[in-house]
Design a protein around this motif. Structure first.
Motif, PDB file in Angstrom:
ATOM      1  N   HIS A   1       8.442  -6.621   7.832  1.00  0.00           N
ATOM      2  CA  HIS A   1       8.680  -7.410   6.725  1.00  0.00           C
ATOM      3  C   HIS A   1       8.663  -6.657   5.229  1.00  0.00           C
TER       4      HIS A   1
ATOM      5  N   LYS B   1       6.515  -5.668  -0.598  1.00  0.00           N
ATOM      6  CA  LYS B   1       5.694  -6.174  -1.888  1.00  0.00           C
ATOM      7  C   LYS B   1       6.976  -6.848  -2.760  1.00  0.00           C
TER       8      LYS B   1
ATOM      9  N   LEU C   1       4.099 -10.683  -4.909  1.00  0.00           N
ATOM     10  CA  LEU C   1       3.662 -11.044  -3.477  1.00  0.00           C
ATOM     11  C   LEU C   1       3.322  -9.767  -2.849  1.00  0.00           C
ATOM     12  N   ASN C   2       2.226  -9.798  -2.314  1.00  0.00           N
ATOM     13  CA  ASN C   2       1.644  -8.456  -1.472  1.00  0.00           C
ATOM     14  C   ASN C   2       1.751  -8.915   0.280  1.00  0.00           C
ATOM     15  N   LEU C   3       2.166  -8.104   0.989  1.00  0.00           N
ATOM     16  CA  LEU C   3       2.082  -8.347   2.307  1.00  0.00           C
ATOM     17  C   LEU C   3       0.405  -8.063   2.831  1.00  0.00           C
TER      18      LEU C   3
ATOM     19  N   TYR D   1       1.331 -13.492   2.804  1.00  0.00           N
ATOM     20  CA  TYR D   1       1.584 -12.929   1.603  1.00  0.00           C
ATOM     21  C   TYR D   1       0.692 -13.470   0.710  1.00  0.00           C
TER      22      TYR D   1
ATOM     23  N   ASN E   1      -1.999 -17.918  -0.757  1.00  0.00           N
ATOM     24  CA  ASN E   1      -1.059 -17.496   0.388  1.00  0.00           C
ATOM     25  C   ASN E   1      -0.120 -18.131   1.139  1.00  0.00           C
TER      26      ASN E   1
ATOM     27  N   VAL F   1       4.058 -15.458   6.223  1.00  0.00           N
ATOM     28  CA  VAL F   1       5.076 -14.422   6.442  1.00  0.00           C
ATOM     29  C   VAL F   1       6.292 -14.629   7.011  1.00  0.00           C
TER      30      VAL F   1
END
Length: 307
Positions: A137, A140, A156-158, A163, A180, A183
């Motif tokens: 994935h 960021k 967006l941060n994994l 996310y 959130n 993903v």
């Protein structure tokens, strides 16, 4: 389909995708594209993307905004970087990072255009791991939009199976929010996926988190939406067509058919009768972070940049 099964299916697809497999995916909605006759070798990929230079691309832009088409320009900067898996920032000391180090393809999209007296400046950045089997994935994504009324920022941060989406805005209607999302594939990562995976994208129906720029411009909340990806080919190009099933948005991406699979053009149609279009003018490969002197402005002229 529960979230764990969705995630497992997506990881299976990415593994097939990275290995250039021509076998059918067990997930009926995700059918990997067949291999092209010309597939880049690992050495060819490494020699190009780990040469110590970035690929710099300039595009002529026709941007739809407020019911009219605006002239502008886009720059796409593709470059590989050592990235922190945990902090999700570029590593200062990559040799000391150990297992925290992951090699990513970073894409900076710089989009500039004018609306009447005032101008827009947009930077969209995507960080996608090169090793899709180990890191399936994008880690960021962030987008900042500046114009004379104010500015917005989306990131967006994994985080494991979701996310984390943070949005900040000058405008009351948008406000500052945190949420959130499950993903899945991002519209904003399609171009990095194309460059990493030999010009390939999945075909068929799938969940796609739509563009952060589209989300801000149309005031649609960030979400995963059903979309269909299809393709057409010529002797020299591949065109991918992305159509959202429950939104009017359509996107097409024209790709060079052979390595290094450059992005030749793309269009965005949001159903308002006005189509945003970007077409490649010039590509150069340079370590742009070293080109800081006044004399280096000659490179801007070489790229045929307006400003």
């Amino acid at each position: 389909m529960n979230q764990k099964l969705k995630t497992a299916c997506f990881i299976t697809f990415i593994s097939l995708f990275a290995c250039n497999s021509d076998k059918k995916s067990k997930n009926e909605q995700l059918t990997p594209i067949k291999e092209h006759k010309v597939i880049s070798s690992k050495n060819q990929f490494n020699n190009y993307w780990y040469s110590g230079k970035a690929e710099l691309n300039s595009y002529e832009l026709k941007q739809s905004r407020y019911g009219e088409i605006r002239d502008g320009e886009v720059i796409l900067v593709f470059v590989t970087e050592p990235f922190s898996l945990n902090k999700q920032v570029k590593l200062d000391n990559a040799k000391e990072a150990g297992s925290d180090k992951v090699s990513v393809m970073k894409l900076n999209q710089i989009r500039r255009f004018t609306t009447g007296i005032y101008d827009y400046s947009i930077i969209n950045t995507t960080f996608t791991p090169i090793d899709s089997r180990k890191h399936p994935h994008t880690l960021k994504l962030n987008t900042s939009i500046q114009e004379w009324c104010g500015q917005t920022f989306t990131q967006l941060n994994l985080k494991e199976n979701s996310y984390l989406v943070q949005q900040f805005s000058y405008f009351e209607a948008d406000g500052d929010t945190e949420t959130n999302l499950p993903v899945t594939l991002l519209e904003d990562e399609l171009m990095t996926r194309i460059r990493i995976n030999n010009g390939q994208l999945p075909e068929g129906e799938l969940d796609l988190i739509f563009s952060t720029i589209y989300s801000r411009f149309t005031h649609n909340k960030m979400k995963a939406a059903k979309a269909i990806i299809s393709k057409t080919t010529t002797d020299t190009t591949i065109q991918y067509n992305i159509k959202y099933l429950n939104y009017k948005r359509k996107v097409s991406i024209d790709v060079q058919k052979e390595f290094p699979y450059k992005i030749l053009a793309w269009t965005e149609d949001d159903g308002d009768g006005q189509i945003t279009e970007a077409r490649l003018k010039k590509t150069i490969n340079e370590p742009y972070w070293q080109l800081k002197s006044n004399s280096d402005e000659a490179k801007r002229r070489e790229m045929q940049l307006i400003k």
